[in-house]
Design a protein around this motif. Structure first.
Motif, PDB file in Angstrom:
ATOM      1  N   GLU A  24       0.173  -1.041  -0.006  1.00 23.16           N
ATOM      2  CA  GLU A  24      -0.052   0.582  -0.452  1.00 23.16           C
ATOM      3  C   GLU A  24       0.511   1.102  -0.070  1.00 23.16           C
ATOM      4  N   LEU A  25       2.087   1.323   0.303  1.00 21.40           N
ATOM      5  CA  LEU A  25       2.881   2.847   0.811  1.00 21.40           C
ATOM      6  C   LEU A  25       4.630   1.928   0.235  1.00 21.40           C
ATOM      7  N   PRO A  26       4.418   1.863  -1.321  1.00 19.96           N
ATOM      8  CA  PRO A  26       5.219   1.536  -1.474  1.00 19.96           C
ATOM      9  C   PRO A  26       6.708   1.643  -1.432  1.00 19.96           C
ATOM     10  N   TYR A  27       7.153   3.084  -0.854  1.00 17.40           N
ATOM     11  CA  TYR A  27       7.724   4.261  -1.044  1.00 17.40           C
ATOM     12  C   TYR A  27       8.096   4.429   0.587  1.00 17.40           C
ATOM     13  N   LEU A  28       7.582   3.702   1.484  1.00 18.06           N
ATOM     14  CA  LEU A  28       7.581   4.049   3.010  1.00 18.06           C
ATOM     15  C   LEU A  28       9.182   3.191   3.561  1.00 18.06           C
ATOM     16  N   LEU A  29       9.507   2.497   3.229  1.00 14.72           N
ATOM     17  CA  LEU A  29      11.119   1.340   3.610  1.00 14.72           C
ATOM     18  C   LEU A  29      11.852   2.625   3.472  1.00 14.72           C
ATOM     19  N   PRO A  30      12.054   3.095   2.181  1.00 19.01           N
ATOM     20  CA  PRO A  30      13.468   3.782   2.607  1.00 19.01           C
ATOM     21  C   PRO A  30      13.315   5.130   2.775  1.00 19.01           C
ATOM     22  N   CYS A  31      12.450   5.885   3.138  1.00 18.95           N
ATOM     23  CA  CYS A  31      12.040   6.594   4.263  1.00 18.95           C
ATOM     24  C   CYS A  31      12.077   6.245   5.923  1.00 18.95           C
ATOM     25  N   ILE A  32      11.780   5.447   6.430  1.00 16.81           N
ATOM     26  CA  ILE A  32      11.719   4.596   7.413  1.00 16.81           C
ATOM     27  C   ILE A  32      13.468   4.706   7.698  1.00 16.81           C
ATOM     28  N   ALA A  33      14.480   4.330   6.516  1.00 17.00           N
ATOM     29  CA  ALA A  33      16.045   4.197   6.763  1.00 17.00           C
ATOM     30  C   ALA A  33      16.099   5.657   7.371  1.00 17.00           C
ATOM     31  N   LEU A  34      15.862   7.089   6.366  1.00 17.89           N
ATOM     32  CA  LEU A  34      16.139   8.189   6.301  1.00 17.89           C
ATOM     33  C   LEU A  34      15.298   8.229   7.854  1.00 17.89           C
ATOM     34  N   SER A  35      14.872   7.938   8.303  1.00 22.42           N
ATOM     35  CA  SER A  35      14.159   8.620   9.748  1.00 22.42           C
ATOM     36  C   SER A  35      15.291   7.987  10.783  1.00 22.42           C
ATOM     37  N   VAL A  36      15.396   6.333  10.636  1.00 26.52           N
ATOM     38  CA  VAL A  36      16.716   6.380  11.563  1.00 26.52           C
ATOM     39  C   VAL A  36      17.497   7.197  12.183  1.00 26.52           C
ATOM     40  N   LEU A  37      18.230   7.026  10.269  1.00 20.41           N
ATOM     41  CA  LEU A  37      19.945   7.956  10.326  1.00 20.41           C
ATOM     42  C   LEU A  37      19.549   9.557  11.115  1.00 20.41           C
ATOM     43  N   SER A  38      18.442   9.913  10.439  1.00 22.70           N
ATOM     44  CA  SER A  38      17.983  11.523  11.018  1.00 22.70           C
ATOM     45  C   SER A  38      18.359  11.305  12.641  1.00 22.70           C
ATOM     46  N   ALA A  39      17.204  10.651  13.150  1.00 18.20           N
ATOM     47  CA  ALA A  39      17.807  10.365  14.495  1.00 18.20           C
ATOM     48  C   ALA A  39      18.288  10.320  15.241  1.00 18.20           C
ATOM     49  N   LEU A  40      19.617   9.221  14.904  1.00 15.15           N
ATOM     50  CA  LEU A  40      21.150   8.757  15.209  1.00 15.15           C
ATOM     51  C   LEU A  40      22.079  10.645  14.762  1.00 15.15           C
ATOM     52  N   SER A  41      21.284  11.058  14.160  1.00 18.56           N
ATOM     53  CA  SER A  41      22.161  12.709  13.927  1.00 18.56           C
ATOM     54  C   SER A  41      21.856  12.974  14.768  1.00 18.56           C
ATOM     55  N   ALA A  42      20.947  13.336  14.877  1.00 13.58           N
ATOM     56  CA  ALA A  42      21.217  14.165  16.247  1.00 13.58           C
ATOM     57  C   ALA A  42      20.571  13.839  17.499  1.00 13.58           C
ATOM     58  N   ALA A  43      21.431  12.349  17.348  1.00 13.83           N
ATOM     59  CA  ALA A  43      22.288  11.872  18.909  1.00 13.83           C
ATOM     60  C   ALA A  43      23.069  12.800  19.156  1.00 13.83           C
ATOM     61  N   VAL A  44      23.982  11.842  17.899  1.00 15.41           N
ATOM     62  CA  VAL A  44      25.529  12.232  18.374  1.00 15.41           C
ATOM     63  C   VAL A  44      26.158  13.840  18.346  1.00 15.41           C
ATOM     64  N   THR A  45      24.898  15.063  17.406  1.00 10.99           N
ATOM     65  CA  THR A  45      25.020  16.177  17.534  1.00 10.99           C
ATOM     66  C   THR A  45      25.077  16.847  18.666  1.00 10.99           C
ATOM     67  N   GLN A  46      23.945  15.490  20.010  1.00 12.41           N
ATOM     68  CA  GLN A  46      23.910  16.289  21.180  1.00 12.41           C
ATOM     69  C   GLN A  46      24.770  16.020  21.918  1.00 12.41           C
ATOM     70  N   LEU A  47      24.940  15.019  22.055  1.00  8.64           N
ATOM     71  CA  LEU A  47      25.840  14.418  22.792  1.00  8.64           C
ATOM     72  C   LEU A  47      28.058  14.793  22.851  1.00  8.64           C
ATOM     73  N   PHE A  48      28.001  15.397  21.211  1.00  9.31           N
ATOM     74  CA  PHE A  48      30.093  15.302  21.177  1.00  9.31           C
ATOM     75  C   PHE A  48      29.702  16.285  20.842  1.00  9.31           C
ATOM     76  N   LEU A  49      28.518  17.250  19.639  1.00  8.17           N
ATOM     77  CA  LEU A  49      29.872  18.734  19.577  1.00  8.17           C
ATOM     78  C   LEU A  49      29.235  19.723  20.078  1.00  8.17           C
ATOM     79  N   PRO A  50      30.979  20.670  20.367  1.00  2.00           N
ATOM     80  CA  PRO A  50      30.970  21.412  20.648  1.00  2.00           C
ATOM     81  C   PRO A  50      30.232  22.697  20.622  1.00  2.00           C
ATOM     82  N   GLU A  51      29.112  23.615  21.598  1.00  2.00           N
ATOM     83  CA  GLU A  51      28.584  23.993  20.827  1.00  2.00           C
ATOM     84  C   GLU A  51      29.331  25.954  20.287  1.00  2.00           C
ATOM     85  N   ALA A  52      29.252  26.193  19.288  1.00  2.00           N
ATOM     86  CA  ALA A  52      30.096  27.136  18.252  1.00  2.00           C
ATOM     87  C   ALA A  52      30.138  29.001  18.750  1.00  2.00           C
TER      88      ALA A  52
END
Length: 570
Positions: free
Chosen positions: A254-282
């Motif tokens: 029914e939703l043939p293009y959902l699977l690649p979007c789920i993969a993008l969503s997971v990677l985006s959430a991981l990027s947000a977590a890494v940024t919050q934990l390790f990136l210094p405030e410029a």
């Protein structure tokens, strides 16, 4: 006095003690803030006891130092690979949100609208353009927000927004819903590109910025290597992929293009977590700038002298009887207005013009390639994605290994000029592959894609650095926000113009009653949009040739040189 205001240089300032007023007047520096000049030695002797120590003497636990005027105090530091990778990770989701879409955008339009593959271009361009329109609206407000409350919140919320909107896009059952989801994604993630470029300008000294900006460009290479694979291989998974990957789930029928979007969503959430934990405030690298409201409320309430200096409330250091020499602008009557109309000045305007033309041409070419492969070569999403993915590793190698020495030898303007000239013939090779067949067609098209991707990405990296050089440090957040707006408008216009032009050029139905247009289509055919792209690249190159040479260096360095020259003449 003018005779006593010569700068002793970095080595002398760090080695010579500052016992009192006499020494302070004899060892003046261009820095307009007396407390920083007088307390410099004492701050350097402290082992990072507070945030002010981290700002001016280095960062504890291996983080980079940030100097108030162009990171001069970081000149001797080695390149911080970890920090460059952290900033690059912040842009990964942004890159994937573009590259993932190209392999299946035409097929998605065919499924949602019910048109033919030749007519898909009339609608497919809006899937890309809608995100750029959203970014156009939000880029400057995000830049304003980052200048006042920090760079990190903008990057964290941007990645989280992409994560949520990717799911909405994958669940779209109409073209209008898909376009709306992409537009919201652009609104929330509109601050990511400009903020990342600002962080590089604030956290790295100038000699390391080509490598740091190259890392940002390499992120696009990672996005090209991963995005087309996600979009091409995971789209329409029902009945094609193994059951472990969802090939038997009715949801993906029914939703043939959902699977690649789920993969993008997971990677985006991981990027947000890494940024919050390790990136210094410029933003903490900028003295005297606005802080978060919590910091402002605590100003002067039970704080020590270093906390007051951190908040910019100390007006004069103990024992300082003379202020440092004012800049020429201040001597002529008043302090320099940071909100001056810098956006009307020639260096910034020239960079923005090139940025707009270059963005328009590149995005139009990307959309034209995907539609050309679908409608003329009759490739499917897997073939389109695989061809695009092969450009990822060469791009990473080019950005990290070849780009820095090229910039060092040719300068930013010279490098961008050469890349613009090379991009035009690469655009003309792509449509010529329709005359080939089999392995030769694949090899030539992939070679043209690799060349175009490396040159185009490196050109954007040059533009990022030129944009930082065109304005003062205190203006870079808003300036990069405006750069993102202008680029987003051009990137929205590129696919919106290129896709319909391509669809019209290959359509068997004459949609134009004008004889000259019909003759032009008959003569050029599917070459038409690629000819337009090559012309835009040459136009950008001409503007680069007319840009001021001062863009090859930071603006603070040029103004400092002018002040030293005026002091020597006096």
């Amino acid at each position: 006095s003018p005779a006593s205001s010569a700068s002793p240089g970095p080595a002398a300032s760090s080695a010579a003690p500052l016992p009192g007023p006499a020494a302070s007047s004899a060892a003046s520096s261009p820095d307009p803030s007396p407390p920083l000049a007088l307390l410099d030695k004492h701050l350097r002797a402290r082992a990072c006891p507070s945030s002010i120590g981290r700002r001016y003497t280095g960062v504890c636990k291996g983080a980079p130092r940030a100097d108030p005027e162009g990171a001069a105090g970081m000149a001797d530091e080695p390149f911080n690979v970890g920090l460059a990778l952290l900033i690059a990770v912040d842009l990964l989701a942004n890159a994937l949100s573009f590259t993932m879409l190209f392999p299946f955008s035409g097929l998605m339009v065919v499924d949602l609208v019910g048109c033919s593959m030749e007519e898909a271009g009339y609608y497919a361009g809006w899937l890309v353009s809608s995100m750029m329109i959203g970014r156009t609206v939000s880029a400057v407000p995000w830049g304003w927000f980052s200048d006042r409350y920090g760079r990190k919140p903008v990057m964290v919320w941007g990645n989280l927004g992409i994560s949520a909107c990717a799911i909405l896009f994958g669940c779209s059952t109409s073209l209008a819903c898909a376009i709306a989801a992409r537009a919201i994604m652009g609104l929330i993630g509109g601050g990511l590109p400009g903020t990342a470029k600002t962080c590089v300008g604030e956290l790295f000294p100038e000699r390391h910025q080509p490598r740091a900006m190259g890392a940002l460009g390499a992120t696009w290479g990672v996005g090209i290597a991963i995005g087309p694979v996600l979009g091409g291989w995971l789209a329409r998974p029902y009945g094609r992929l193994p059951a472990a990957l969802g090939g038997s789930l009715p949801l993906f029928l029914e939703l043939p293009y959902l699977l690649p979007c789920i993969a993008l969503s997971v990677l985006s959430a991981l990027s947000a977590a890494v940024t919050q934990l390790f990136l210094p405030e410029a933003l903490h690298a900028l003295p005297g700038r606005a802080r978060a409201p919590a910091a402002a409320k605590s100003k002067g309430k039970g704080k020590g002298r270093y906390a007051q200096l951190e908040l910019g409330t100390v007006e004069e250091a103990p024992g300082a009887t003379e202020r440092l020499p004012a800049s020429p602008a201040a001597e002529q009557g008043g302090a320099v207005d940071e909100q001056a109309q810098w956006y009307r000045e020639g260096p910034f305007v020239s960079v923005m013009v090139v940025y707009a033309v270059f963005s328009f041409a590149n995005l139009m070419l990307d959309e034209a390639y995907a539609l050309f492969a679908l409608a003329v070569l009759r490739w499917d999403a897997v073939q389109i994605g695989s061809a695009s993915a092969t450009t990822g590793l060469p791009l990473i190698a080019f950005q990290l290994l070849a780009f820095p020495p090229i910039v060092k030898k040719c300068g930013l303007r010279g490098t961008l000029f050469a890349f613009g000239l090379c991009l035009a013939p690469a655009a003309m090779v792509m449509p010529a592959t329709a005359k080939l067949a089999g392995g030769a067609q694949w090899a030539v098209l992939v070679a043209a894609l690799v060349f175009k991707t490396c040159i185009g990405s490196a050109g954007f990296t040059c533009l990022f650095m030129l944009g930082n050089n065109a304005v003062r440090k205190q203006q870079r957040g808003v300036a990069n926000g405006w750069g993102t707006v202008i680029s987003a408008l051009a990137k929205a216009a590129g696919p919106a113009v290129g896709a319909p032009v391509f669809a019209w050029s290959v359509s068997t139905t004459d949609r134009s009653s004008a004889a000259p247009l019909a003759a032009l289509r008959q003569r050029l055919g599917h070459y038409l949009v690629f000819v337009l792209t090559a012309g835009m690249c040459l136009l950008a190159t001409a503007v680069v040739a007319c840009s001021p040479p001062s863009l090859d260096h930071k603006r603070e360095e040029g103004e400092e040189g002018q002040r030293e020259g005026q002091g020597a003449s006096e």
